[in-house]
Each structure stands twice: as C-alpha cells, then as structure tokens.
Design a protein around this motif. Structure first.
Motif, PDB file in Angstrom:
ATOM      1  N   GLN A 125      44.896  11.578  12.311  1.00  0.00           N
ATOM      2  CA  GLN A 125      43.794  11.435  11.688  1.00  0.00           C
ATOM      3  C   GLN A 125      42.575  11.728  12.430  1.00  0.00           C
ATOM      4  OE1 GLN A 125      44.950   7.613  11.276  1.00  0.00           O
ATOM      5  NE2 GLN A 125      46.436   8.160   9.386  1.00  0.00           N
ATOM      6  N   GLY A 161      38.996   9.883  11.855  1.00  0.00           N
ATOM      7  CA  GLY A 161      39.255   8.906  11.013  1.00  0.00           C
ATOM      8  C   GLY A 161      39.643   9.328   9.612  1.00  0.00           C
ATOM      9  N   TYR A 162      38.982  10.216   9.042  1.00  0.00           N
ATOM     10  CA  TYR A 162      39.703  10.546   7.722  1.00  0.00           C
ATOM     11  C   TYR A 162      39.755  12.151   7.423  1.00  0.00           C
ATOM     12  CZ  TYR A 162      34.240  10.568   6.982  1.00  0.00           C
ATOM     13  OH  TYR A 162      33.069  10.940   7.127  1.00  0.00           O
ATOM     14  N   VAL A 163      40.316  12.740   8.240  1.00  0.00           N
ATOM     15  CA  VAL A 163      40.445  14.122   7.999  1.00  0.00           C
ATOM     16  C   VAL A 163      42.146  14.243   8.141  1.00  0.00           C
ATOM     17  CG1 VAL A 163      40.441  16.366   8.752  1.00  0.00           C
ATOM     18  CG2 VAL A 163      38.520  14.827   8.973  1.00  0.00           C
ATOM     19  N   ASN A 164      42.818  14.778   6.997  1.00  0.00           N
ATOM     20  CA  ASN A 164      44.152  14.680   7.036  1.00  0.00           C
ATOM     21  C   ASN A 164      44.736  16.168   6.468  1.00  0.00           C
ATOM     22  OD1 ASN A 164      46.953  13.902   6.893  1.00  0.00           O
ATOM     23  ND2 ASN A 164      46.339  11.975   5.791  1.00  0.00           N
ATOM     24  N   VAL A 206      39.532  10.096  -4.960  1.00  0.00           N
ATOM     25  CA  VAL A 206      38.375   9.333  -4.869  1.00  0.00           C
ATOM     26  C   VAL A 206      38.126   8.599  -6.582  1.00  0.00           C
ATOM     27  CG1 VAL A 206      35.885   9.189  -4.634  1.00  0.00           C
ATOM     28  CG2 VAL A 206      37.212  10.299  -3.005  1.00  0.00           C
ATOM     29  N   TYR A 213      30.889   9.288  -4.194  1.00  0.00           N
ATOM     30  CA  TYR A 213      31.050   9.816  -2.810  1.00  0.00           C
ATOM     31  C   TYR A 213      30.864  11.392  -2.584  1.00  0.00           C
ATOM     32  CZ  TYR A 213      32.692   5.050  -2.803  1.00  0.00           C
ATOM     33  OH  TYR A 213      33.043   3.633  -3.101  1.00  0.00           O
ATOM     34  N   ARG A 247      35.121  15.916   3.459  1.00  0.00           N
ATOM     35  CA  ARG A 247      36.447  15.891   3.821  1.00  0.00           C
ATOM     36  C   ARG A 247      37.452  16.744   3.268  1.00  0.00           C
ATOM     37  NH1 ARG A 247      38.341   9.814   1.468  1.00  0.00           N
ATOM     38  NH2 ARG A 247      40.490  10.621   2.393  1.00  0.00           N
TER      39      ARG A 247
END
Lengths: 274, 172
Positions: free
Chosen positions: B27, B30-33, B134, B139, B146
């Motif tokens: 990650q 934090g939130y890049v996958n 989402v 968002y 992202r």
C-alpha cells in the motif's frame, strides 16, 4: 425461430458480455444491500485455506513483536488479579450471586487476512462457528476495538472493521461522558471521526474515546482512540472530532472475539418498547 | 496453441496468488493498490475467440473477488476490459496487421504499441473498479487520484513483468 438463433450466434460476443456484466453487477448490488452472497467472501473454505497457509508461513517473522505484546498484556492482567490488591475485609467481600455471573466471554483468534486500503475493509479470522463464533459478536484487540463479526463459516469468520465506511460504532468521551457516532471517512487508516458531540461539551485534544456500551455488542469503556483534532463548522451545533485509533490496523495479529450472554435479553427488552 | 496451454494455466495461478498475497498487501502511501492480475488478459494470444476471452475474464475476476471480499467488483471491471480488448487491438493494429504466431508483447510489436495497449486497458479497468468500489460520486477527486496513482503502479509492474518473464519464454 431460425432468425432468432441467427441473431444470437451473430451477436454472441455482445450478448455474452452483457450477461456476464449483469451477473457481476447483480453480485455487487445484492451484496451491498443485503450483505448476503456470503459464500463469496474470504470466509469460504478455499480462500480461507490459502490465506491460512500463507499466514502460517509469514507469522514467524512477527513472533518477536507478538511476544512483546503478549508479555505486556500479561503484566496488565496480572496487575488486575485479586492477589495484586490489598485484601481487606472492610471493603472487599465476595458473595456468590447469580447476578454477578460473568456477562462477557472471550475467544482468541488469529487474523489471517487484513486490508486497510479499501473503502470497505474486512479482516478474516481463523475461527468460525465450530469455535462458537456467531454473527454480530464484537472483536477487540489488546489495544482497543477492532470491529464486528459479519459472516461465519465452519472454520473462518469475516469481520467488518471500524475502517469500513458502512460501520458506525457508538462511542463516548471518557472524561465528560458525551456520546456520538464513530465512523470512518475512507481516507487515512489511522483516524476516524466522532460526530454528534454537542458544542457545549468540553473537549480537549488528547481526551480518550471509549465505547459507550449502548450497542449490546461492546461493553462500556473499551478504548477506541484519543482526540486528535476538534473541528466545528460554521452554524453547526455539533463538533466534528478527529480520533486517532489506538489499534494499528496495519499490524493486527491476534484479536479477541467477545460474546455477550445477556445480549438477547437486552434486545428483547428494547424491542418490546416499540 | 495447445502446447502453450499449460503455460497460460500456470501464469493464471501465479498472477492470482501474486495479486492476493503480495500486491494486495502493498500500500503505497496508504491507499494506492496495484492490480497486476489483469496482465493475464493482456498476454492472451491474438487468436483467442471472444466468448473464451469473456469467460476467462469472468473466472479471473471472480477468483480475485473471492479472495478480497469484493463480490462482483473485479469481475465487472475485468469482463469489461475483455470486451474492449478486441476492438482496441483492431484500432491500434500495426500497418501490416498482426502476424500469426506472434503474441501481444513488447518484443513482437514494440514499446509504443505496448504502451498504448496496456495504458488504455489499465485505465478503463481501474476507473470502473474504483468507482464501483466507492459506489458514489461524493469522493470524486480522491477516487480520481487513486485511479491515476494505482494505474501508474500497475503499469510499472506490467512493464517489469514484460522485461523479465516473457523474454525467458521467447528463448525457449
């Protein structure tokens, strides 16, 4: 009829595409509204088995840290033993009373799959209905609240964590006792937001946030985190409080699943009020 | 074609396991996958019939969904890129068309062609996936960020895979 078959054969690519997309979209929608389709979650035996063997292999790397955590918890628990209190007949007496029966029981479980980077995060545990776990039990770790059991299979269970925008937990400020709803905004896995705290409440950065005990899932006073930032929008009569979670979700290994023996009783009573 | 079948089955399993055990745990910030498993759709031969392409994509997406608690989301996005792939290949075909026996790799059709091919499919896949996940347009900007960041990382891994795995395949 022949024309119909010709039509299907000529357009089989698009028709098949539409069919498969409808099936998968049905899965998405069905899951979102009813949270059924539990056979396809990671508590099913195939993916659960793969995750378990992987976590069996990697847990050796974390042994040192897990040991430290266990040792810390041991010291904490030992400090709570009756033998560590001064035993004086004046104020301390044990009377057997059926009302004093234990209300909560705990089961340890290992986390075998975990995510923090989605909007809806779940963890998978290595225990299921064979170990007495049922839906809607609370899950905590040594450091604080983790989440609530969502699905169980025979040997695995999947847990919806605080880091899931679908879960709201009732929390309160330990000092002042004001309570509100805690939820995640989907951004940083270290912080959640506490809403509905009225502006006449006294809030200080660093105040502890604990469970309120209203939900029948968690008992009162289990740590959730500490106040990091207090915000108030213009014209709003409630604070928006940013809470730093006490649990590090990137680093979960063992958790405890707790069952409330008197939950049914409480729910029945509450429902009879309607 | 038939003698390449075991290789494809093997890479299916390798890519799925890599995705669920390694890439789902990476990650960045934090939130890049990265979702590297769609590489399997990229490497399928040009001659793959349409219905097979769709079925393989369905199976691939469903397997990933099974492991990541996201029923339908990966399936939807993966079937969609399988649907787009034939038209995309036609749109970016080289002047003398695709040669029989060649495969969609940098080695056979060059860097620019491969970049066009993968960037389009990765962007389509990630856009669908993240917006379904989402399930909302509130968002919008954080989701866009992202999508772009994850696509970039997926692209990097897809190119790394080209440089290592498939060269060895060729020399065989």
């Amino acid at each position: 009829m022949r024309n119909f078959f010709h039509f299907i054969i000529r357009n089989h690519f698009i028709l098949l595409f539409l069919l498969l997309e409808i099936v998968s979209f049905y899965m998405v929608v069905n899951y979102n509204s009813y949270q059924r389709a539990s056979w396809i979650s990671s508590s099913n035996s195939v993916s659960g088995g793969v995750y378990r063997s992987f976590s069996d292999a990697t847990q050796y790397l974390q042994l040192k840290q897990i040991n430290e955590e266990l040792a810390k918890e041991n010291t904490y628990l030992r400090s709570q033993l009756p033998s560590s209190f001064k035993d004086s007949k004046d104020y301390f007496s044990l009377v057997y009373d059926s009302l004093n029966k234990r209300q909560y029981t705990y089961r340890t479980a290992k986390v075998i799959n975990n995510s923090v980077n989605k909007h809806f995060n779940y963890i998978t545990l290595n225990k299921g209905s064979n170990n007495g776990i049922v839906k809607e039990m609370g899950v905590i770790s040594a450091k604080g609240v983790v989440g609530i059991v969502k699905d169980v299979s025979d040997h695995y269970s999947s847990v919806i964590t605080i880091l899931n925008t679908r879960l709201l937990i009732s929390g309160k400020l330990k000092e002042s006792g004001f309570f509100g709803a805690l939820g995640w905004d989907g951004n940083d896995y270290r912080y959640v937001w506490l809403n509905e705290i009225p502006i006449h409440a006294h809030v200080v950065v660093g105040d502890l946030v604990v469970t309120s005990g209203f939900s029948s899932i968690f008992p009162e006073g289990i740590l959730i985190g500490s106040v990091e930032v207090v915000e108030r929008d213009k014209g709003e009569s409630f604070y928006r409080i940013k809470v730093k979670l006490s649990v590090d979700f990137k680093d979960l290994s063992y958790v405890e699943v707790m069952s409330n023996k008197m939950k049914e009783e409480q729910l029945n009573l509450e429902n009879s009020n309607d | 074609m038939i003698n390449r079948l075991p290789g494809y089955i093997l890479s299916f399993f390798v890519l799925v396991l890599l995705q669920v055990l390694v890439f789902n745990n990476i990650q960045f910030s934090g939130y890049v996958n990265p979702y590297v498993y769609i590489l399997f759709i990229f490497i399928l031969p040009f001659e793959t019939p349409g219905y097979l392409l769709l079925f393989i994509a369905f199976l691939l997406g469903l397997t990933i969904d099974l492991f990541s608690n996201t029923p339908g989301m990966h399936t939807f996005a993966t079937v969609f890129i399988a649907f787009v792939r034939p038209s995309l290949l036609r749109a970016i075909s080289p002047r003398d068309d695709y040669q029989p026996g060649s495969s969609p790799t940098i080695h056979d059709y060059g860097f620019v062609w491969y970049l066009k091919y993968t960037v389009v499919l990765i962007l389509v896949h990630h856009t669908l996936l993240f917006f379904i996940e989402v399930y909302d347009f509130i968002y919008f900007f954080s989701t866009m960020w992202r999508i772009v960041a994850s696509s970039l990382f997926t692209l990097i891994f897809v190119f790394i895979a080209q440089l290592f795995v498939f060269k060895k395949d060729k020399s065989r």
